[in-house]
Design an enzyme around this catalytic site. Structure first.
Site, PDB file in Angstrom:
ATOM      1  N   CYS A  32       0.832  -1.216   0.000  1.00 53.01           N
ATOM      2  CA  CYS A  32       0.000   0.000   0.000  1.00 53.01           C
ATOM      3  C   CYS A  32       0.867   1.267   0.000  1.00 53.01           C
ATOM      4  O   CYS A  32       1.496   1.585   1.003  1.00 53.01           O
ATOM      5  CB  CYS A  32      -0.911  -0.040   1.226  1.00 53.01           C
ATOM      6  SG  CYS A  32      -1.801   1.480   1.561  1.00 53.01           S
ATOM      7  N   CYS A  35      -0.060   3.898   2.574  1.00 49.18           N
ATOM      8  CA  CYS A  35       0.365   3.446   3.906  1.00 49.18           C
ATOM      9  C   CYS A  35       1.821   3.833   4.150  1.00 49.18           C
ATOM     10  O   CYS A  35       2.185   4.262   5.253  1.00 49.18           O
ATOM     11  CB  CYS A  35       0.220   1.927   4.034  1.00 49.18           C
ATOM     12  SG  CYS A  35      -1.472   1.324   3.900  1.00 49.18           S
TER      13      CYS A  35
END
Length: 108
Positions: A32, A35
């Protein structure tokens, strides 16, 4: 200097739900990109609020049951737990000031 702790299905109850301190849990995954963008902010929060806030990271790929338990549909999602209950949910990338504002509302 405090760093975020890793939480998983085995230690989530003890580290998050039974914590005497508020706990900010970062639900993330290795793949991600957003993230990874907020990871430095999460680490800064862990250092700056050491002793007043516990900061944890939960890899959703390694712990697929936890996102479902808290109705997480996308990552990054950060949930602030206080007294074992989720009190705030933050979805997506936000500036550090936003995270600080949310955290400060729930610190004793």
């Amino acid at each position: 200097m405090s760093k975020p702790i890793e939480v998983n299905a085995q230690n989530f109850e003890q580290e998050v739900l039974q914590s005497e301190l508020p706990v900010l849990v970062d639900f993330w995954a290795e793949w991600c990109v957003p993230c990874k963008q907020i990871a430095p902010i999460v680490e800064e929060l862990a250092r700056e609020y050491d002793g007043r806030l516990k900061v944890a990271k939960c890899d959703v790929d390694a712990n697929p049951q936890l996102p479902g338990r808290f109705n997480i549909m996308g990552i990054p999602t950060l949930i602030l737990f206080k007294n074992g209950q989720p009190v705030e949910t933050i979805v997506g990338v936000r500036p550090k000031s936003y995270f600080e504002q949310v955290v400060k509302q729930h610190l004793a």
